[in-house]
Design an enzyme around this catalytic site. Structure first.
Site, short mmCIF file in Angstrom:
data_model
loop_
_atom_site.label_atom_id
_atom_site.label_comp_id
_atom_site.label_asym_id
_atom_site.label_seq_id
_atom_site.Cartn_x
_atom_site.Cartn_y
_atom_site.Cartn_z
N ASP A 171 67.58 70.45 -33.42
CA ASP A 171 67.92 71.83 -33.08
C ASP A 171 69.42 72.08 -32.99
OD1 ASP A 171 68.68 70.60 -30.73
OD2 ASP A 171 67.08 71.43 -29.52
N TYR A 268 78.25 67.49 -32.83
CA TYR A 268 78.32 66.03 -32.67
C TYR A 268 79.40 65.40 -33.54
CZ TYR A 268 74.19 65.72 -29.68
OH TYR A 268 73.32 65.83 -28.62
#
Length: 468
Positions: A171, A268
């Site tokens: 997600d 990330y």
């Protein structure tokens, strides 16, 4: 109208209550006859299961609900298995994050040495789970959220070749869009995204307006760069304290966009491009694990226990009658009957994929799929996270084209690491285990890798396979 049967694997997850609520909100779009929770941790699952009994009894007429540790009971006669397991539980996540800090390396649950340690546990657990599901439900869709998703996807690609109903998703890319598109008055459902990368390591390169075909990514990036100071102040104002992880992350993410203003990166990517900064966010004594235990885990389980003790939600502060009534009149978004829930994006994104499958809608969704020419200058076997059109029988990937040298170098390095790790797990090879950790950009030193591996072996015990 067909009514579907769903099992949620990892029934004791703190994400499961969001999923239960979303299934109640979407009961007209995704009608269900049965929901089962499955977990190997009966005590943890019971907290969520007792909450589920109350919620489904009050808000989902005629639904059969249960929670179990029995595989046959969980997997027989299902249409969808929604997987969000955590191999080794939260206790071993603590070691994943803290052991690397002993050696001056980032401790993170899916990136760096911690992600590799988690992968060593997750791969065998996921392989066994898929085998168990396929024993009882050979045609069910298995939609996996379990981390580290890139490593799991590489392993399941090898172990279950040709299984088109086994899908790995995440997600985080949709959540990035949810954070930035409102800056220009738009929302994610208005676009067909073009994205490439490995899981937790990728980039949006285009955002195509569904009505006009226009790529609005240049507009969005220009707006961010031109209004950087005011957006930075806004994002900084959202930070409620030193443990507000995601608000701090997106403040750093905003700077990453300014530094590389030609694409929209996954949050990330910060771990790989700004390792010193992300390393400094935590200490050997306090990592993201501690924040989750004191925050989300405490809050969600307290909420579940309070509702279970009450035995009902209607007429209490937890009453969802109005919310569910509003959501049950489904909207039509671009010809596809969908409801975009306003609760946790984790649950919402997963169910959006399910809705596209059951409606044979071929909606664009980001999933992990074998490259095979999507990005022709990357390894053809790389399990790319890329845009696919999701239909009832298949997920059809869309070509991206050649990727730039900067991204190619980063991804080839990370894929070599992940590929070596899966080799090590399947072959029980200590040599390849050392190679995988040494190859990783966030470890990068064989002496450090040996020490970290030794500590992980001691901490994980039987949760890790034998290496020789």
């Amino acid at each position: 109208m067909k009514r579907y049967s769903v099992v949620i694997c990892g029934g004791g997850s703190t994400y499961t209550p969001d999923m239960i609520e979303l299934l109640c909100l979407l009961q007209d779009s995704f009608p269900l006859r049965k929901v089962t929770l499955y977990d190997i941790d009966a005590d943890r699952q019971a907290i969520v299961g007792r909450f589920g009994e109350v919620m489904f009894r009050e808000y989902y007429e005629g639904l059969e609900f249960s929670y179990t540790t029995d595989k046959a009971e969980a997997f027989e006669d299902i249409d969808f298995a929604l997987v969000q397991i955590r191999a080794g539980g939260m206790g071993l996540r603590n070691f994943d994050e803290k052991i690397p800090y002993r050696y001056g390396r980032i401790g993170q649950e899916t990136c760096g040495a911690g992600g590799l340690a988690y992968g060593v546990r997750s791969v065998p657990a996921m392989i066994q789970l898929v085998k168990d599901i396929r024993q009882y439900a050979p045609d069910a869709w298995i939609i996996n959220y379990a981390n580290p998703a890139a490593i799991v996807a590489e392993a399941t690609k090898r172990m279950f070749p040709g299984d088109k109903r086994l899908v790995n998703i995440c997600d985080m890319p949709p959540d990035v869009l949810n954070h930035y598109l409102p800056l220009i008055g738009r929302k994610r459902s208005e676009f067909r995204p073009v994205y490439f990368g490995l899981n937790h390591y990728g980039w949006f390169t285009r955002l195509l307006d569904r009505k006009t075909g226009e790529d609005v990514l240049p507009e969005l990036l220009s707006y961010i760069v031109d209004n950087y100071e005011s957006i930075h102040a806004e994002f900084k104002g959202r930070i409620r304290g030193p443990e507000d992880h995601w608000a701090i992350t997106f403040l750093d993410h905003l700077e990453m966009i300014r530094d590389f203003p030609y694409s929209l990166p996954n949050s990330y990517n910060l771990y790989y491009l700004y390792p010193d900064r992300t390393y400094a966010h935590y200490t050997p004594e306090h990592t993201r694990y501690d924040e989750v235990i004191a925050g989300r885990e405490h809050d969600v389980f307290t909420w579940c226990n309070e509702i279970s003790a009450l035995g009902h939600m209607k007429g209490t502060k937890y009453d969802l009658t109005d919310k569910i009534a509003a959501k049950r009149s489904s909207i039509r978004d671009l010809g596809v009957e969908t409801v975009y829930a306003d609760n946790d994006v984790h649950a919402a994104y997963l169910v959006e994929l399910v809705l596209s499958i059951v409606n044979n809608a071929y909606e664009p969704t980001l999933v992990m799929t074998e490259n095979n020419g999507i990005c022709p200058n990357l390894d053809p076997g790389m399990m790319l996270e890329a845009t696919c059109l999701a239909g009832a029988q298949e997920l059809m990937p869309l070509a991206v084209g050649e990727v730039p040298a900067f991204e190619k170098g980063l991804l080839e390095n990370q894929y070599a690491c992940e590929k070596l790790l899966v080799d090590a797990i399947l072959e029980h090879s200590d040599l390849k285990l050392l190679q995988a950790f040494t190859e990783n950009r966030l470890v990068g030193d064989a002496d450090v890798a040996k020490k970290i591996i030794a500590d992980f072996k001691a901490a994980n015990g039987n949760e890790w396979p034998e290496f020789c």
